[in-house]
Motif scaffolding. Structure first.
Motif, PDB file in Angstrom:
ATOM      1  N   THR B  16       0.836  -1.207   0.000  1.00 25.18           N
ATOM      2  CA  THR B  16       0.000   0.000   0.000  1.00 25.18           C
ATOM      3  C   THR B  16       0.870   1.257   0.000  1.00 25.18           C
ATOM      4  OG1 THR B  16      -0.120  -0.060   2.405  1.00 25.18           O
ATOM      5  CG2 THR B  16      -1.884  -1.152   1.201  1.00 25.18           C
ATOM      6  N   ILE B  17       2.017   1.224   0.688  1.00 27.23           N
ATOM      7  CA  ILE B  17       2.946   2.363   0.675  1.00 27.23           C
ATOM      8  C   ILE B  17       4.371   1.815   0.583  1.00 27.23           C
ATOM      9  CG2 ILE B  17       1.476   3.949   2.010  1.00 27.23           C
ATOM     10  CD1 ILE B  17       3.074   3.250   4.487  1.00 27.23           C
ATOM     11  N   THR B  18       5.269   2.627   0.066  1.00 26.82           N
ATOM     12  CA  THR B  18       6.678   2.200  -0.042  1.00 26.82           C
ATOM     13  C   THR B  18       7.586   3.359   0.375  1.00 26.82           C
ATOM     14  OG1 THR B  18       5.869   1.284  -2.155  1.00 26.82           O
ATOM     15  CG2 THR B  18       8.136   0.794  -1.557  1.00 26.82           C
ATOM     16  N   PRO B  19       7.518   3.807   1.621  1.00 28.99           N
ATOM     17  CA  PRO B  19       8.253   5.009   2.020  1.00 28.99           C
ATOM     18  C   PRO B  19       9.767   4.810   2.106  1.00 28.99           C
ATOM     19  CG  PRO B  19       7.173   4.030   3.919  1.00 28.99           C
ATOM     20  CD  PRO B  19       6.715   3.253   2.725  1.00 28.99           C
ATOM     21  N   GLN B  20      10.202   3.549   2.169  1.00 28.06           N
ATOM     22  CA  GLN B  20      11.619   3.304   2.417  1.00 28.06           C
ATOM     23  C   GLN B  20      12.464   3.344   1.153  1.00 28.06           C
ATOM     24  OE1 GLN B  20       9.315   1.138   2.076  1.00 28.06           O
ATOM     25  NE2 GLN B  20      10.052  -0.880   1.438  1.00 28.06           N
ATOM     26  N   LEU B  21      11.800   3.432  -0.018  1.00 26.17           N
ATOM     27  CA  LEU B  21      12.529   3.468  -1.284  1.00 26.17           C
ATOM     28  C   LEU B  21      12.067   4.632  -2.127  1.00 26.17           C
ATOM     29  CD1 LEU B  21      12.295  -0.276  -2.455  1.00 26.17           C
ATOM     30  CD2 LEU B  21      14.305   0.842  -1.471  1.00 26.17           C
ATOM     31  N   SER B  22      12.981   5.139  -2.969  1.00 33.86           N
ATOM     32  CA  SER B  22      12.539   6.095  -3.982  1.00 33.86           C
ATOM     33  C   SER B  22      11.949   5.261  -5.112  1.00 33.86           C
ATOM     34  CB  SER B  22      13.733   6.892  -4.509  1.00 33.86           C
ATOM     35  OG  SER B  22      14.591   6.033  -5.255  1.00 33.86           O
ATOM     36  N   TYR B  23      11.174   5.868  -6.007  1.00 32.99           N
ATOM     37  CA  TYR B  23      10.590   5.062  -7.080  1.00 32.99           C
ATOM     38  C   TYR B  23      11.671   4.449  -7.953  1.00 32.99           C
ATOM     39  CZ  TYR B  23      11.107   9.271 -10.030  1.00 32.99           C
ATOM     40  OH  TYR B  23      11.611  10.352 -10.698  1.00 32.99           O
ATOM     41  N   ARG B  24      12.770   5.143  -8.100  1.00 37.97           N
ATOM     42  CA  ARG B  24      13.840   4.605  -8.941  1.00 37.97           C
ATOM     43  C   ARG B  24      14.492   3.385  -8.291  1.00 37.97           C
ATOM     44  NH1 ARG B  24      16.695  10.220 -10.149  1.00 37.97           N
ATOM     45  NH2 ARG B  24      18.179   9.081 -11.470  1.00 37.97           N
ATOM     46  N   GLU B  25      14.599   3.400  -6.958  1.00 36.83           N
ATOM     47  CA  GLU B  25      15.167   2.232  -6.277  1.00 36.83           C
ATOM     48  C   GLU B  25      14.213   1.055  -6.347  1.00 36.83           C
ATOM     49  OE1 GLU B  25      15.888   4.023  -2.524  1.00 36.83           O
ATOM     50  OE2 GLU B  25      17.870   4.790  -3.100  1.00 36.83           O
ATOM     51  N   MET B  26      12.927   1.350  -6.318  1.00 36.42           N
ATOM     52  CA  MET B  26      11.929   0.282  -6.403  1.00 36.42           C
ATOM     53  C   MET B  26      12.029  -0.386  -7.783  1.00 36.42           C
ATOM     54  SD  MET B  26       7.805   0.669  -5.771  1.00 36.42           S
ATOM     55  CE  MET B  26       7.508   1.394  -7.367  1.00 36.42           C
ATOM     56  N   ILE B  27      12.180   0.411  -8.828  1.00 36.87           N
ATOM     57  CA  ILE B  27      12.334  -0.135 -10.175  1.00 36.87           C
ATOM     58  C   ILE B  27      13.645  -0.920 -10.263  1.00 36.87           C
ATOM     59  CG2 ILE B  27      12.618   0.448 -12.626  1.00 36.87           C
ATOM     60  CD1 ILE B  27      10.958   3.010 -12.051  1.00 36.87           C
ATOM     61  N   PHE B  28      14.690  -0.379  -9.635  1.00 36.02           N
ATOM     62  CA  PHE B  28      16.003  -1.047  -9.624  1.00 36.02           C
ATOM     63  C   PHE B  28      15.873  -2.458  -9.059  1.00 36.02           C
ATOM     64  CE2 PHE B  28      20.415  -1.782  -9.451  1.00 36.02           C
ATOM     65  CZ  PHE B  28      20.850  -2.034  -8.160  1.00 36.02           C
ATOM     66  N   GLU B  29      15.144  -2.612  -7.961  1.00 34.15           N
ATOM     67  CA  GLU B  29      14.970  -3.935  -7.349  1.00 34.15           C
ATOM     68  C   GLU B  29      14.357  -4.916  -8.330  1.00 34.15           C
ATOM     69  OE1 GLU B  29      15.203  -4.428  -2.942  1.00 34.15           O
ATOM     70  OE2 GLU B  29      13.113  -3.833  -3.307  1.00 34.15           O
ATOM     71  N   ALA B  30      13.322  -4.458  -9.051  1.00 35.59           N
ATOM     72  CA  ALA B  30      12.665  -5.334 -10.024  1.00 35.59           C
ATOM     73  C   ALA B  30      13.627  -5.677 -11.162  1.00 35.59           C
ATOM     74  CB  ALA B  30      11.394  -4.671 -10.560  1.00 35.59           C
ATOM     75  N   ALA B  31      14.406  -4.691 -11.585  1.00 34.60           N
ATOM     76  CA  ALA B  31      15.349  -4.907 -12.687  1.00 34.60           C
ATOM     77  C   ALA B  31      16.423  -5.919 -12.306  1.00 34.60           C
ATOM     78  CB  ALA B  31      15.992  -3.578 -13.101  1.00 34.60           C
ATOM     79  N   VAL B  32      16.950  -5.788 -11.091  1.00 34.32           N
ATOM     80  CA  VAL B  32      17.993  -6.729 -10.621  1.00 34.32           C
ATOM     81  C   VAL B  32      17.467  -8.163 -10.703  1.00 34.32           C
ATOM     82  CG1 VAL B  32      19.201  -7.530  -8.554  1.00 34.32           C
ATOM     83  CG2 VAL B  32      19.213  -5.112  -9.125  1.00 34.32           C
ATOM     84  N   LYS B  33      16.248  -8.351 -10.228  1.00 34.07           N
ATOM     85  CA  LYS B  33      15.663  -9.693 -10.245  1.00 34.07           C
ATOM     86  C   LYS B  33      15.468 -10.202 -11.672  1.00 34.07           C
ATOM     87  CE  LYS B  33      13.096  -8.976  -5.990  1.00 34.07           C
ATOM     88  NZ  LYS B  33      11.769  -9.070  -5.351  1.00 34.07           N
ATOM     89  N   ALA B  34      15.008  -9.316 -12.564  1.00 35.47           N
ATOM     90  CA  ALA B  34      14.775  -9.744 -13.947  1.00 35.47           C
ATOM     91  C   ALA B  34      16.078 -10.166 -14.604  1.00 35.47           C
ATOM     92  CB  ALA B  34      14.111  -8.622 -14.750  1.00 35.47           C
ATOM     93  N   TYR B  35      17.138  -9.411 -14.371  1.00 31.31           N
ATOM     94  CA  TYR B  35      18.432  -9.753 -14.963  1.00 31.31           C
ATOM     95  C   TYR B  35      18.956 -11.068 -14.381  1.00 31.31           C
ATOM     96  CZ  TYR B  35      18.923  -5.163 -17.235  1.00 31.31           C
ATOM     97  OH  TYR B  35      18.760  -4.053 -18.033  1.00 31.31           O
ATOM     98  N   GLU B  36      18.886 -11.197 -13.058  1.00 26.77           N
ATOM     99  CA  GLU B  36      19.363 -12.418 -12.395  1.00 26.77           C
ATOM    100  C   GLU B  36      18.593 -13.634 -12.865  1.00 26.77           C
ATOM    101  OE1 GLU B  36      22.554 -11.909 -10.944  1.00 26.77           O
ATOM    102  OE2 GLU B  36      21.713 -13.757 -10.138  1.00 26.77           O
ATOM    103  N   ASN B  37      17.250 -13.495 -12.900  1.00 28.70           N
ATOM    104  CA  ASN B  37      16.416 -14.646 -13.237  1.00 28.70           C
ATOM    105  C   ASN B  37      16.539 -15.075 -14.692  1.00 28.70           C
ATOM    106  OD1 ASN B  37      15.532 -14.599 -10.611  1.00 28.70           O
ATOM    107  ND2 ASN B  37      13.627 -13.512 -11.060  1.00 28.70           N
ATOM    108  N   SER B  38      16.931 -14.146 -15.571  1.00 33.33           N
ATOM    109  CA  SER B  38      17.020 -14.509 -16.990  1.00 33.33           C
ATOM    110  C   SER B  38      18.470 -14.759 -17.410  1.00 33.33           C
ATOM    111  CB  SER B  38      16.430 -13.405 -17.851  1.00 33.33           C
ATOM    112  OG  SER B  38      17.124 -12.190 -17.606  1.00 33.33           O
TER     113      SER B  38
END
Lengths: 156, 382
Positions: B16-38
């Motif tokens: 519901t909220i993500t105060p601990q990350l900036s939006y760019r860091e949140m995208i970074f987390e998803a990107a790291v996983k996508a690169y690792e998983n593929s």
């Protein structure tokens, strides 16, 4: 790759409160000018009709979105009566606070057109509104040439 | 036609909220996983496609702020608006040109950053004919719901059952922000928003980011033994004017589905055995099902009551929980529908697994006041 140090203390959360203070002039264009001048000066509704597909635009447009025909010379006056195509009773304002008096808002299909207006319904008990109800426009005494020159639509 | 596939993905958990990350860091987390998983490295990616809507990020020309967190600096970045499904379709089209073999697609929502989201939605209305009324913009959904009930014959109770089903489905989905076990009465008794629309008929926003790696037919199998093929796609925009559009049918959904079925060679929509579709408001799920020909007009409510769209029904719909159960993820909502389809088609959906899932459909709508949507059809490698 990845984040190895994360914030896990609520007291460390910080942010900047920003705002976008932008303003615009939305020019009516040829079609809007003609419609609002007619509303302001004569309390009349003007629409445009496509000679190829017969679609009648209200609010008016100078082009047909289906045929791409030029409608600059296809104006006609239409009645300021119509029927309720759908309605809703709004209970919250734009900030989600309860309205003092719930507002009845309708999409009014103006007679002889494929469009109409989205506006308030007035002089009516909300329980008595139904789809198909015939209504007509009530105009403000002092009009400025905008959509709020229509005060509301009331049952015929 | 097997030309492009999704070969990897990474995502953050909708919250519901993500105060601990900036939006760019949140995208970074998803990107790291996508690169690792593929097993793909940013330098392998030839094109990046991001989705954004400036007013949702609060930065005009927001897309200037996407490259670095994706490893896309000094690369070809292409931004589109609307939703993740539109972005996947754009990536698919780029691969079809034959000029790109690996394309990264990103979508996210950090709606919790928006202090007055109603203003953003209201600002999307026609400024001359609609904005001046200064209404809570969900009145448009109230108008549409009322008309839908009138012309389809479906009932408020059936719309409330959509909320019950989807929130219940979300209980089994770790990627959801609003799972709950509720009854129809809870929905019917919730606060009135814009009659007949009540508070619980409307989905609530959530934050998340999602990154997909798309690959051409040529190299998809070298990245994963189980690519998920994009079989069909369609997208459509109807009349922007509220006053003249058709309120009796979601024509954008009908036409985008038709375009997707045609591309996929699907003669009968009954071939679809899993669907993740827009339920931003309860009635939209029923309206979209009917408009896309996944059931007959006027029948969606009855079929819902008979269990047709449940997990063990003939056409499981919104097993992820949809927007009502997972959260309304703005531009990422279509992306998470695709995540669910991929998990299901890959047999990785755990307790949510639909047994014979082989051909999935994901559909999205841009929300009020729009009449725009897209459909994508995915198939697993056999």
């Amino acid at each position: 790759m990845g984040i190895t140090e994360k914030i896990n203390d609520l007291r460390d959360i910080k942010s900047w409160h920003g705002e976008m203070p932008v303003q615009y002039l939305y020019t009516y264009g040829i079609a809007g000018e003609k419609l609002f001048r007619a509303i302001k000066d004569e309390k009349k509704f003007l629409a445009t009709k496509c000679p190829d597909c017969n679609f009648v635009y209200l609010p008016p447009r100078i082009y047909c979105q289906e045929c791409f025909t030029n409608l600059e010379n296809s104006w006609r006056e239409v009645e300021n009566k119509g029927e309720v195509h759908s309605f809703t009773i709004v209970y919250l304002d734009i900030e989600n606070k309860p309205l003092d008096v719930p507002e009845v808002i309708a999409l009014i299909r103006i007679k002889g057109t494929n469009g109409g207006f989205i506006h308030k319904l007035g002089e009516i008990n909300p329980e008595k509104v139904n789809i198909g109800l015939e209504v007509k426009a009530v105009f403000k005494e002092k009009r400025e040439g905008n959509i709020l020159d229509i005060q509301y639509f009331k049952p015929v | 036609m097997r030309k492009a596939a999704i070969v990897g993905m990474g995502y953050t958990v909708p919250q519901t909220i993500t105060p601990q990350l900036s939006y760019r860091e949140m995208i970074f987390e998803a990107a790291v996983k996508a690169y690792e998983n593929s097993g793909i490295h940013p330098k392998d990616v030839q094109s990046f496609i991001c989705v954004s809507e400036d007013f949702l990020e609060g930065v005009s020309i927001f897309d200037e702020y996407v490259p670095d967190q994706l490893g896309a600096n000094l690369k070809s970045v292409h931004t589109i608006s609307a939703d993740g499904i539109f972005a996947i379709i754009s990536g698919f089209l780029q691969i079809l040109t034959g000029k790109f073999d690996i394309v990264l697609v990103e979508a996210h929502s950090k709606a919790s950053n928006i202090l007055n989201p109603n203003e953003v939605i209201a600002f999307a209305q026609d400024p001359v004919y609609n904005q001046p009324l200064r209404l809570n913009p969900h009145y448009i959904a109230g108008l549409e719901m009322n008309r839908f009930l009138y012309s389809s014959g479906n009932t408020r109770e059936q719309c409330a059952k959509v909320v019950v089903k989807n929130k219940k489905n979300a209980l089994k989905n770790p990627l959801s922000a609003y799972p709950a076990k509720i009854e129809i009465e809870d929905v019917l008794n919730s606060a009135l928003l814009s009659d007949p629309l009540r508070k619980m008929d409307k989905s609530q926003h959530a934050d998340a980011a999602c990154v997909f790696i798309l690959a051409s037919e040529k190299i998809a199998k070298s990245i994963t033994p189980n690519p998920i093929w994009i079989k069909g796609a369609g997208w459509c925009s109807d009349d922007p004017s509220l006053e003249t559009r058709n309120w009796d049918e979601a024509v954008y959904a009908k036409l985008s589905a038709r375009q997707a079925y045609k591309m996929a060679g699907i003669q009968n929509p009954k071939q679809i055995n899993l669907a993740e579709i827009d339920d931003s408001y309860s009635y939209k799920e029923l309206q979209h099902l009917e408009s896309m020909g996944l059931c007959r007009k006027g029948e969606s409510g009855l079929l819902l009551e008979e269990g047709y769209f449940e997990h063990d029904g003939s056409l499981p719909v919104n097993i992820s929980g949809g927007n009502l159960g997972a959260g309304f993820l703005f531009e990422a909502s279509g992306a998470f529908k695709i995540v669910e389809l991929i998990l299901q088609l890959s047999k990785e959906a755990g307790c949510r697994q639909v047994k014979n899932a082989s051909l999935g459909l994901a559909q999205v709508w841009r929300g009020v006041p729009t009449a725009t949507g897209a459909v994508i059809i995915l198939e697993r490698e056999d």
